[in-house]
Design a protein around this motif. Structure first.
Motif, PDB file in Angstrom:
ATOM      1  N   LYS A  32      37.325 -23.739  -4.258  1.00 38.31           N
ATOM      2  CA  LYS A  32      37.304 -22.272  -4.323  1.00 38.31           C
ATOM      3  C   LYS A  32      37.783 -21.620  -3.033  1.00 38.31           C
ATOM      4  CE  LYS A  32      33.417 -22.489  -7.489  1.00 38.31           C
ATOM      5  NZ  LYS A  32      31.980 -22.281  -7.658  1.00 38.31           N
ATOM      6  N   ILE A  33      38.061 -22.419  -2.026  1.00 37.98           N
ATOM      7  CA  ILE A  33      38.444 -21.900  -0.714  1.00 37.98           C
ATOM      8  C   ILE A  33      39.967 -21.850  -0.611  1.00 37.98           C
ATOM      9  CG2 ILE A  33      38.276 -22.233   1.788  1.00 37.98           C
ATOM     10  CD1 ILE A  33      35.533 -21.778   0.419  1.00 37.98           C
ATOM     11  N   LYS A  34      40.485 -20.706  -0.239  1.00 40.91           N
ATOM     12  CA  LYS A  34      41.926 -20.577  -0.003  1.00 40.91           C
ATOM     13  C   LYS A  34      42.222 -21.108   1.400  1.00 40.91           C
ATOM     14  CE  LYS A  34      42.381 -16.525  -2.924  1.00 40.91           C
ATOM     15  NZ  LYS A  34      42.681 -15.088  -2.981  1.00 40.91           N
ATOM     16  N   GLU A  35      43.329 -21.806   1.514  1.00 40.36           N
ATOM     17  CA  GLU A  35      43.719 -22.414   2.789  1.00 40.36           C
ATOM     18  C   GLU A  35      43.706 -21.383   3.926  1.00 40.36           C
ATOM     19  OE1 GLU A  35      44.593 -25.733   4.982  1.00 40.36           O
ATOM     20  OE2 GLU A  35      44.696 -25.904   2.805  1.00 40.36           O
ATOM     21  N   GLU A  36      44.161 -20.167   3.656  1.00 42.34           N
ATOM     22  CA  GLU A  36      44.232 -19.152   4.720  1.00 42.34           C
ATOM     23  C   GLU A  36      42.859 -18.658   5.175  1.00 42.34           C
ATOM     24  OE1 GLU A  36      45.041 -17.005   0.753  1.00 42.34           O
ATOM     25  OE2 GLU A  36      45.761 -18.837   1.714  1.00 42.34           O
ATOM     26  N   ARG A  37      41.827 -18.909   4.397  1.00 38.82           N
ATOM     27  CA  ARG A  37      40.467 -18.528   4.801  1.00 38.82           C
ATOM     28  C   ARG A  37      39.753 -19.653   5.548  1.00 38.82           C
ATOM     29  NH1 ARG A  37      38.387 -15.597  -0.721  1.00 38.82           N
ATOM     30  NH2 ARG A  37      39.278 -13.538  -0.293  1.00 38.82           N
ATOM     31  N   ALA A  38      40.274 -20.855   5.493  1.00 38.38           N
ATOM     32  CA  ALA A  38      39.579 -22.033   6.019  1.00 38.38           C
ATOM     33  C   ALA A  38      39.386 -22.012   7.528  1.00 38.38           C
ATOM     34  CB  ALA A  38      40.321 -23.305   5.613  1.00 38.38           C
ATOM     35  N   ASP A  39      40.204 -21.241   8.240  1.00 41.33           N
ATOM     36  CA  ASP A  39      40.127 -21.247   9.706  1.00 41.33           C
ATOM     37  C   ASP A  39      39.530 -19.980  10.298  1.00 41.33           C
ATOM     38  OD1 ASP A  39      41.248 -23.829  10.026  1.00 41.33           O
ATOM     39  OD2 ASP A  39      43.220 -22.995   9.604  1.00 41.33           O
ATOM     40  N   ASP A  59      39.190 -25.469  20.238  1.00 42.49           N
ATOM     41  CA  ASP A  59      39.756 -26.546  21.056  1.00 42.49           C
ATOM     42  C   ASP A  59      40.845 -27.338  20.330  1.00 42.49           C
ATOM     43  OD1 ASP A  59      37.933 -25.896  23.077  1.00 42.49           O
ATOM     44  OD2 ASP A  59      36.423 -27.269  22.265  1.00 42.49           O
ATOM     45  N   TRP A  60      41.107 -26.987  19.071  1.00 44.82           N
ATOM     46  CA  TRP A  60      42.071 -27.751  18.288  1.00 44.82           C
ATOM     47  C   TRP A  60      43.492 -27.536  18.768  1.00 44.82           C
ATOM     48  CZ3 TRP A  60      40.146 -26.422  12.656  1.00 44.82           C
ATOM     49  CH2 TRP A  60      38.938 -27.088  12.420  1.00 44.82           C
ATOM     50  N   GLY A  61      44.291 -28.586  18.620  1.00 45.97           N
ATOM     51  CA  GLY A  61      45.725 -28.477  18.880  1.00 45.97           C
ATOM     52  C   GLY A  61      46.436 -27.996  17.626  1.00 45.97           C
ATOM     53  N   GLU A  62      47.674 -28.406  17.489  1.00 39.26           N
ATOM     54  CA  GLU A  62      48.478 -27.925  16.366  1.00 39.26           C
ATOM     55  C   GLU A  62      48.161 -28.614  15.052  1.00 39.26           C
ATOM     56  OE1 GLU A  62      52.654 -27.603  17.010  1.00 39.26           O
ATOM     57  OE2 GLU A  62      52.376 -26.863  19.050  1.00 39.26           O
ATOM     58  N   HIS A  63      47.867 -29.908  15.079  1.00 41.59           N
ATOM     59  CA  HIS A  63      47.662 -30.612  13.811  1.00 41.59           C
ATOM     60  C   HIS A  63      46.187 -30.735  13.464  1.00 41.59           C
ATOM     61  CE1 HIS A  63      47.055 -33.823  10.924  1.00 41.59           C
ATOM     62  NE2 HIS A  63      48.266 -33.537  10.494  1.00 41.59           N
ATOM     63  N   VAL A  64      45.830 -30.086  12.387  1.00 38.22           N
ATOM     64  CA  VAL A  64      44.509 -30.285  11.787  1.00 38.22           C
ATOM     65  C   VAL A  64      44.753 -30.590  10.312  1.00 38.22           C
ATOM     66  CG1 VAL A  64      43.235 -28.839  13.421  1.00 38.22           C
ATOM     67  CG2 VAL A  64      44.157 -27.815  11.350  1.00 38.22           C
ATOM     68  N   PRO A  65      43.882 -31.369   9.700  1.00 33.53           N
ATOM     69  CA  PRO A  65      44.113 -31.718   8.295  1.00 33.53           C
ATOM     70  C   PRO A  65      44.005 -30.492   7.388  1.00 33.53           C
ATOM     71  CG  PRO A  65      42.060 -32.692   9.106  1.00 33.53           C
ATOM     72  CD  PRO A  65      42.705 -32.014  10.255  1.00 33.53           C
ATOM     73  N   SER A  66      44.839 -30.475   6.374  1.00 38.92           N
ATOM     74  CA  SER A  66      44.780 -29.415   5.366  1.00 38.92           C
ATOM     75  C   SER A  66      43.529 -29.614   4.509  1.00 38.92           C
ATOM     76  CB  SER A  66      46.026 -29.462   4.478  1.00 38.92           C
ATOM     77  OG  SER A  66      46.002 -30.648   3.688  1.00 38.92           O
ATOM     78  N   LEU A  67      43.192 -28.610   3.735  1.00 35.50           N
ATOM     79  CA  LEU A  67      42.050 -28.752   2.824  1.00 35.50           C
ATOM     80  C   LEU A  67      42.304 -29.867   1.815  1.00 35.50           C
ATOM     81  CD1 LEU A  67      40.928 -25.067   2.143  1.00 35.50           C
ATOM     82  CD2 LEU A  67      40.010 -26.710   3.798  1.00 35.50           C
ATOM     83  N   SER A  68      43.530 -30.015   1.359  1.00 34.37           N
ATOM     84  CA  SER A  68      43.804 -31.097   0.408  1.00 34.37           C
ATOM     85  C   SER A  68      43.670 -32.471   1.068  1.00 34.37           C
ATOM     86  CB  SER A  68      45.177 -30.927  -0.244  1.00 34.37           C
ATOM     87  OG  SER A  68      46.198 -31.015   0.704  1.00 34.37           O
ATOM     88  N   GLU A  69      44.025 -32.573   2.346  1.00 34.29           N
ATOM     89  CA  GLU A  69      43.825 -33.839   3.058  1.00 34.29           C
ATOM     90  C   GLU A  69      42.334 -34.138   3.225  1.00 34.29           C
ATOM     91  OE1 GLU A  69      47.725 -34.210   5.935  1.00 34.29           O
ATOM     92  OE2 GLU A  69      46.212 -32.722   6.468  1.00 34.29           O
ATOM     93  N   ILE A  70      41.544 -33.125   3.559  1.00 32.67           N
ATOM     94  CA  ILE A  70      40.097 -33.320   3.691  1.00 32.67           C
ATOM     95  C   ILE A  70      39.498 -33.691   2.339  1.00 32.67           C
ATOM     96  CG2 ILE A  70      37.889 -32.199   4.217  1.00 32.67           C
ATOM     97  CD1 ILE A  70      39.411 -30.571   6.382  1.00 32.67           C
TER      98      ILE A  70
END
Length: 161
Positions: A22-29, A80-91
């Motif tokens: 139910k979470i949209k990728e753009e809301r995840a961060d 503290d995150w860099g550029e690469h974080v897993p997408s919701l589909s990867e998680i």
């Protein structure tokens, strides 16, 4: 009894995965006011801690992507995150794979003593693989509730704009 616990784990994980859906990728961060982490961090943290307490502490073989420790262990922050974080589909894929690996691992190891007792940050000491496994349901449910509260707060903030 072991099958009941496996079923309970599947139920808790299904609730987590349904919520993730139910979470949209753009809301995840988004980190709403009053919160210290975001939805993506909480989902990754669920996977990291489950892996640590079911496989790592028990002497099993953890199989999470290496970056999960740096991104999602207790005390880390999305700031503290860099550029690469897993997408919701990867998680999601990690959580689904983890469920299958736990279902294969736990029945044979549930009643085993840990090589050494483990005390978590709340001061709770675990002596068996089963104790850590059971605690993981509680931990996942706590973070699932946080995810739901963050999601509600994001919706409220969006509605106020």
């Amino acid at each position: 009894m072991d099958q009941i616990m496996i079923k309970h784990m599947e139920t808790v994980r299904d609730i987590t995965l349904n919520t993730l859906g139910k979470i949209k990728e753009e809301r995840a961060d988004i980190i709403p006011q009053g919160f210290t982490n975001n939805i993506r961090w909480n989902l990754g943290h669920i996977a990291f801690v489950q892996e640590k307490i079911v496989f790592g502490i028990s002497g099993g073989t953890p199989e999470l992507p290496a970056e999960y420790k740096d991104l999602f262990r207790a005390g880390t922050s999305p700031s503290d995150w860099g550029e690469h974080v897993p997408s919701l589909s990867e998680i999601r894929a990690v959580l689904q794979d983890q469920t299958n690996r736990i279902k294969a691992f736990i029945p044979e190891h549930y009643h085993e003593d840990l090589k050494q007792p483990f005390t978590n940050s709340a001061g709770i000491t675990f002596n068996t693989v089963g104790e850590t496994f059971l605690f993981s349901f509680f931990h996942e449910a706590m973070h699932l509730e946080t995810i739901k509260q963050i999601h509600k707060a994001i919706k409220r903030e969006e509605a106020a704009v």
